[in-house]
Each structure stands twice: as C-alpha cells, then as structure tokens.
Design a protein around this motif. Sequence first.
Motif, PDB file in Angstrom:
ATOM      1  N   ILE A 120       0.870  -1.186   0.000  1.00 36.12           N
ATOM      2  CA  ILE A 120       0.000   0.000   0.000  1.00 36.12           C
ATOM      3  C   ILE A 120       0.903   1.231   0.000  1.00 36.12           C
ATOM      4  CG2 ILE A 120      -1.904   1.196   1.155  1.00 36.12           C
ATOM      5  CD1 ILE A 120      -2.562  -1.663   0.147  1.00 36.12           C
ATOM      6  N   GLY A 121       0.768   2.053  -1.056  1.00 36.82           N
ATOM      7  CA  GLY A 121       1.725   3.122  -1.317  1.00 36.82           C
ATOM      8  C   GLY A 121       2.708   2.558  -2.327  1.00 36.82           C
ATOM      9  N   LEU A 122       2.945   3.288  -3.406  1.00 40.03           N
ATOM     10  CA  LEU A 122       3.813   2.735  -4.467  1.00 40.03           C
ATOM     11  C   LEU A 122       4.935   3.708  -4.797  1.00 40.03           C
ATOM     12  CD1 LEU A 122       1.043   1.192  -6.756  1.00 40.03           C
ATOM     13  CD2 LEU A 122       2.657  -0.049  -5.295  1.00 40.03           C
ATOM     14  N   GLY A 123       5.735   4.038  -3.783  1.00 45.38           N
ATOM     15  CA  GLY A 123       6.863   4.940  -4.008  1.00 45.38           C
ATOM     16  C   GLY A 123       8.180   4.192  -4.051  1.00 45.38           C
ATOM     17  N   LEU A 124       9.235   4.891  -3.642  1.00 39.22           N
ATOM     18  CA  LEU A 124      10.593   4.324  -3.678  1.00 39.22           C
ATOM     19  C   LEU A 124      10.688   2.972  -2.973  1.00 39.22           C
ATOM     20  CD1 LEU A 124      13.750   4.602  -4.013  1.00 39.22           C
ATOM     21  CD2 LEU A 124      13.719   5.695  -1.771  1.00 39.22           C
ATOM     22  N   ILE A 125      10.161   2.904  -1.740  1.00 41.33           N
ATOM     23  CA  ILE A 125      10.359   1.690  -0.945  1.00 41.33           C
ATOM     24  C   ILE A 125       9.488   0.542  -1.462  1.00 41.33           C
ATOM     25  CG2 ILE A 125      10.206   0.696   1.377  1.00 41.33           C
ATOM     26  CD1 ILE A 125      12.494   2.726   1.056  1.00 41.33           C
ATOM     27  N   ALA A 170      -1.894   2.690  -4.726  1.00 37.74           N
ATOM     28  CA  ALA A 170      -1.476   4.016  -4.255  1.00 37.74           C
ATOM     29  C   ALA A 170      -2.679   4.938  -4.360  1.00 37.74           C
ATOM     30  CB  ALA A 170      -0.318   4.558  -5.068  1.00 37.74           C
ATOM     31  N   VAL A 197       3.468   3.928   3.088  1.00 36.72           N
ATOM     32  CA  VAL A 197       2.995   5.308   2.942  1.00 36.72           C
ATOM     33  C   VAL A 197       3.727   6.177   3.966  1.00 36.72           C
ATOM     34  CG1 VAL A 197       0.738   4.578   2.086  1.00 36.72           C
ATOM     35  CG2 VAL A 197       1.085   4.854   4.548  1.00 36.72           C
ATOM     36  N   VAL A 206       0.246   9.032   7.781  1.00 37.15           N
ATOM     37  CA  VAL A 206      -1.044   8.493   7.319  1.00 37.15           C
ATOM     38  C   VAL A 206      -1.177   6.987   7.557  1.00 37.15           C
ATOM     39  CG1 VAL A 206      -1.509  10.308   5.627  1.00 37.15           C
ATOM     40  CG2 VAL A 206      -0.241   8.276   4.909  1.00 37.15           C
ATOM     41  N   MET A 207      -0.199   6.404   8.250  1.00 35.74           N
ATOM     42  CA  MET A 207      -0.239   4.946   8.497  1.00 35.74           C
ATOM     43  C   MET A 207      -1.539   4.540   9.218  1.00 35.74           C
ATOM     44  SD  MET A 207       2.657   3.167   7.701  1.00 35.74           S
ATOM     45  CE  MET A 207       4.330   3.536   7.162  1.00 35.74           C
ATOM     46  N   HIS A 241      11.565  -1.600   9.521  1.00 37.27           N
ATOM     47  CA  HIS A 241      12.120  -0.384   8.907  1.00 37.27           C
ATOM     48  C   HIS A 241      13.411  -0.712   8.170  1.00 37.27           C
ATOM     49  CE1 HIS A 241      14.211   3.783   9.451  1.00 37.27           C
ATOM     50  NE2 HIS A 241      13.768   3.615   8.221  1.00 37.27           N
ATOM     51  N   ALA A 245      17.455   1.881   4.194  1.00 40.77           N
ATOM     52  CA  ALA A 245      17.935   2.056   2.823  1.00 40.77           C
ATOM     53  C   ALA A 245      17.025   3.060   2.168  1.00 40.77           C
ATOM     54  CB  ALA A 245      17.872   0.740   2.062  1.00 40.77           C
ATOM     55  N   GLY A 246      17.586   3.922   1.362  1.00 41.78           N
ATOM     56  CA  GLY A 246      16.749   4.889   0.679  1.00 41.78           C
ATOM     57  C   GLY A 246      17.607   5.780  -0.189  1.00 41.78           C
ATOM     58  N   ASP A 268      12.208  13.690   0.136  1.00 35.73           N
ATOM     59  CA  ASP A 268      10.781  14.005   0.036  1.00 35.73           C
ATOM     60  C   ASP A 268      10.257  14.826   1.228  1.00 35.73           C
ATOM     61  OD1 ASP A 268       8.246  13.395  -1.470  1.00 35.73           O
ATOM     62  OD2 ASP A 268       7.697  12.731   0.556  1.00 35.73           O
TER      63      ASP A 268
HETATM   64  P1  NAP Z   1       7.339   7.912  -1.651  1.00 29.28           P
HETATM   65  O1  NAP Z   1       8.276   7.475  -2.729  1.00 29.28           O
HETATM   66  O2  NAP Z   1       7.056   9.366  -1.498  1.00 29.28           O
HETATM   67  O3  NAP Z   1       5.946   7.130  -1.826  1.00 29.28           O
HETATM   68  C1  NAP Z   1       4.903   7.264  -0.915  1.00 29.28           C
HETATM   69  C2  NAP Z   1       3.707   6.524  -1.468  1.00 29.28           C
HETATM   70  O4  NAP Z   1       2.659   6.594  -0.509  1.00 29.28           O
HETATM   71  C3  NAP Z   1       3.149   7.135  -2.756  1.00 29.28           C
HETATM   72  O5  NAP Z   1       2.842   6.098  -3.647  1.00 29.28           O
HETATM   73  C4  NAP Z   1       1.870   7.817  -2.288  1.00 29.28           C
HETATM   74  O6  NAP Z   1       0.851   7.823  -3.257  1.00 29.28           O
HETATM   75  C5  NAP Z   1       1.439   6.893  -1.199  1.00 29.28           C
HETATM   76  N1  NAP Z   1       0.486   7.493  -0.278  1.00 29.28           N
HETATM   77  C6  NAP Z   1       0.599   8.647   0.428  1.00 29.28           C
HETATM   78  N2  NAP Z   1      -0.482   8.819   1.198  1.00 29.28           N
HETATM   79  C7  NAP Z   1      -1.289   7.747   0.956  1.00 29.28           C
HETATM   80  C8  NAP Z   1      -2.542   7.348   1.437  1.00 29.28           C
HETATM   81  N3  NAP Z   1      -3.201   8.069   2.347  1.00 29.28           N
HETATM   82  N4  NAP Z   1      -3.082   6.191   0.970  1.00 29.28           N
HETATM   83  C9  NAP Z   1      -2.425   5.428   0.066  1.00 29.28           C
HETATM   84  N5  NAP Z   1      -1.215   5.767  -0.433  1.00 29.28           N
HETATM   85  C10 NAP Z   1      -0.671   6.913   0.013  1.00 29.28           C
HETATM   86  O7  NAP Z   1       7.812   7.403  -0.226  1.00 29.28           O
HETATM   87  P2  NAP Z   1       8.897   6.303   0.193  1.00 29.28           P
HETATM   88  O8  NAP Z   1      10.240   6.931   0.172  1.00 29.28           O
HETATM   89  O9  NAP Z   1       8.648   5.042  -0.534  1.00 29.28           O
HETATM   90  O10 NAP Z   1       8.507   6.163   1.743  1.00 29.28           O
HETATM   91  C11 NAP Z   1       7.453   5.333   2.163  1.00 29.28           C
HETATM   92  C12 NAP Z   1       7.651   4.989   3.629  1.00 29.28           C
HETATM   93  O11 NAP Z   1       8.941   4.388   3.778  1.00 29.28           O
HETATM   94  C13 NAP Z   1       7.613   6.175   4.587  1.00 29.28           C
HETATM   95  O12 NAP Z   1       6.920   5.809   5.746  1.00 29.28           O
HETATM   96  C14 NAP Z   1       9.076   6.417   4.923  1.00 29.28           C
HETATM   97  O13 NAP Z   1       9.227   6.938   6.232  1.00 29.28           O
HETATM   98  C15 NAP Z   1       9.663   5.022   4.809  1.00 29.28           C
HETATM   99  N6  NAP Z   1      11.091   4.947   4.444  1.00 29.28           N
HETATM  100  C16 NAP Z   1      11.604   5.777   3.492  1.00 29.28           C
HETATM  101  C17 NAP Z   1      12.958   5.725   3.179  1.00 29.28           C
HETATM  102  C18 NAP Z   1      13.562   6.671   2.160  1.00 29.28           C
HETATM  103  O14 NAP Z   1      14.756   6.941   2.206  1.00 29.28           O
HETATM  104  N7  NAP Z   1      12.805   7.178   1.221  1.00 29.28           N
HETATM  105  C19 NAP Z   1      13.771   4.767   3.792  1.00 29.28           C
HETATM  106  C20 NAP Z   1      13.201   3.882   4.717  1.00 29.28           C
HETATM  107  C21 NAP Z   1      11.855   3.990   5.032  1.00 29.28           C
HETATM  108  P3  NAP Z   1       0.754   8.969  -4.392  1.00 29.28           P
HETATM  109  O15 NAP Z   1       1.958   8.753  -5.265  1.00 29.28           O
HETATM  110  O16 NAP Z   1      -0.486   8.594  -5.061  1.00 29.28           O
HETATM  111  O17 NAP Z   1       0.756  10.274  -3.690  1.00 29.28           O
END
Ligand code: NAP
Length: 307
Positions: free
Chosen positions: A11-16, A37, A73, A77-78, A123, A126-127, A232
């Motif tokens: 659920i959520g389709l970003g980097l991770i 997403a 996500v 919003v978790m 957790h 990596a990112g 981000d």
């Molecule tokens: P991201 O690339 O910004 O992607 C976030 C995703 O969440 C997007 O697909 C977004 O959808 C979706 N989203 C946001 N609000 C939502 C909702 N209410 N319902 C459903 N989908 C929703 O973020 P990310 O870097 O993958 O990070 C995701 C999680 O991993 C975060 O909790 C972050 O703390 C954690 N994390 C991140 C890193 C890092 O370095 N980036 C490393 C470790 C852990 P839309 O595209 O449609 O807006």
Amino acid sequence: MSVLYNRVALIGLGLIAGSMSLAIRRAGLAGEVVGYARSAETRSTAREIGLCDRIEESAAAAVKGADLVVLCVPVGVMGDVAAEIAPALKPGATVSDVGSVKRAVIDAVAPHLPENVHFVPAHPLAGTEHSGPRAGYAELFDNRWCLIVPQEGADRAAVGRLEALWRGIGAQTDEMDADHHDLVLAVTSHTPHLIAYTMVGVADDLRRVTDSEVIKYSAAGFRDFTRIAASDPTMWRDVFLNNREATLEILGRFTEELFALQRAIRTGDGDHLHAYFTRTRAIRRGIIEAGQDTDAPDFGRTRTRSG
Ligand code: NAP
C-alpha cells in the motif's frame, strides 16, 4: 528461493514499495505482488512500468486475500490506511510497515487491526533522495539493514517469515525495541537530515547575495548536504512530527557540541578541533569496515569537481 507468501500487498507505491516489489519478484518470494497508491496518476505509472503483478483501485481490494500487507505510505497516514484496510484483511495475515519511525506508527496502526492478524513493524535502513513509483530498484536493500520491531507476544512464525522475506531481498535483519529504534534513528538519520536541510537553507539565503556562486562553486561537503536535503518533504515532515522527543534530545546535544566547536574556533583552540575531528574520522572508518559505505574518494564519483 521458495515462495514465502502466496500474495503480498503493498500500500503506497513509491521508492520503498517499488523497490520491494522488484526485489520480491526478482527472488521469486511471492506468488503475486499486488499494489495500491492513493492517486490515479501513481497507479497508472505503476501499471505502465509493470511495477507489480496487479494494481488495484482501492486499498481494501489490494489487501483482499493477501498473506502479507506492507504499509509503504508516509508515517503520518499509516493509522488512516490501517483503518481503511482493517475490515478487508484475511484472517491469519501479517501486516507490516516500512515507516522510518516506529513508536508513533505502532500506536497509530495497532488499535485498528483485528486480533486475527499479526502485526510485525519493520524499517529498512535504505533509501535515496528520490521518490515515487519510478524511483524504485531491486538492489536498494542489498547488504543494508532492515530492523524488525516485533510487539510483545508476537507470533514468532510470522516474525521469522517476515525476516526471511527481508533477507531474501538482500537485507540483513536485526530485531529492536521501538523506542530504542527511534533514538538510534534520530542519531543516524533524522537529525543529520535536519542539519542538511538547515545548511542548504542557509546557503540558499546566501545565494541570493552572491548570485549563484554557491551552486557554481559547490564543493563536495555542500553538494552532499544538497542531496540529503532533496529528500521528500512529506516523508520528512512526518518523521520529525512523529519522532519529536528523540530528535529534540539529539538536537539539544548537537547544539551543545556546536557551541563548543564555535568556542574552540573563537579562542583558537586547535587541539580541541584536532581531537574532535580525529574522533569523527574513526567513526567514518567504522562505517566502511562494516560494509555500509564505499572507501572510494568522494563516494566513488568519477567526474572531476571544483573545490
Ligand atoms: P514515496 O516514494 O514518497 O511514496 C509514498 C507513497 O505513498 C506514494 O505512492 C503515495 O501515493 C502513497 N500514499 C501517500 N499517502 C497515501 C494514502 N493516504 N493512501 C495510500 N497511499 C498513500 O515514499 P517512500 O520513500 O517510498 O517512503 C514510504 C515509507 O517508507 C515512509 O513511511 C518512509 O518513512 C519510509 N522509508 C523511506 C525511506 C527513504 O529513504 N525514502 C527509507 C526507509 C523507510 P501517491 O503517489 O499517489 O501520492
């Protein structure tokens, strides 16, 4: 490698999530990876690039029949997402997350989950500074740590299977208590990000004065700050709002040390500066010896640089 879960829902389709999907499919660890997403645009991009086996139009549809559901996500919003998917979860399923903060996520998610599912927070450490569905790549977790934060009385089989998944996609795993996790991450990740944001903000003010010299002559130190400060904004806003206590504690210590260094510069105390920098250099050596970064000069960049 053998299949660990018949169906995984992200659920959520970003980097991770994108990186997880590519890595899970690379290793053949799931029968099917389903994604969802919030925005139609992200769902359409994910379909176009074949990020998952299937993209659904609602979170509830995505988690239906899934043996593992991973919330990918922003931390803030978790809880809302957990409430949305709770009625559709399959009995016996495992629910996990990848949030950068653990205590606040557990407090927000756990109350919504039915008793017949296993909640195993995690957790991955990596990112990159990139986000969105196109940012993911299968190697993101290779040789990085994924911290697993099981709750008291957690089902050991569910925990073990999630750990096997993370190891199967390249990571090493460790278990940690939520509060300790939040303090460690405040030191290693959250506060450094805040400092990078601040330094780039200061330089941006200066840039207006010096007419882009800061960018033109940007040397490695500043450039590395700009990379981190390009992360981000939504994700990092949520990290600070949800790891308030630990971040403020580390920031307090940081400020004290900064004042001590400031004083050493003002009073010409070279011994203090030299001893301090010698200590910090040893920390860098430790990170390289632990295989968590490259020893190549300038992080292995090949281009020549000014400054
Ligand atoms: P991201 O690339 O910004 O992607 C976030 C995703 O969440 C997007 O697909 C977004 O959808 C979706 N989203 C946001 N609000 C939502 C909702 N209410 N319902 C459903 N989908 C929703 O973020 P990310 O870097 O993958 O990070 C995701 C999680 O991993 C975060 O909790 C972050 O703390 C954690 N994390 C991140 C890193 C890092 O370095 N980036 C490393 C470790 C852990 P839309 O595209 O449609 O807006």
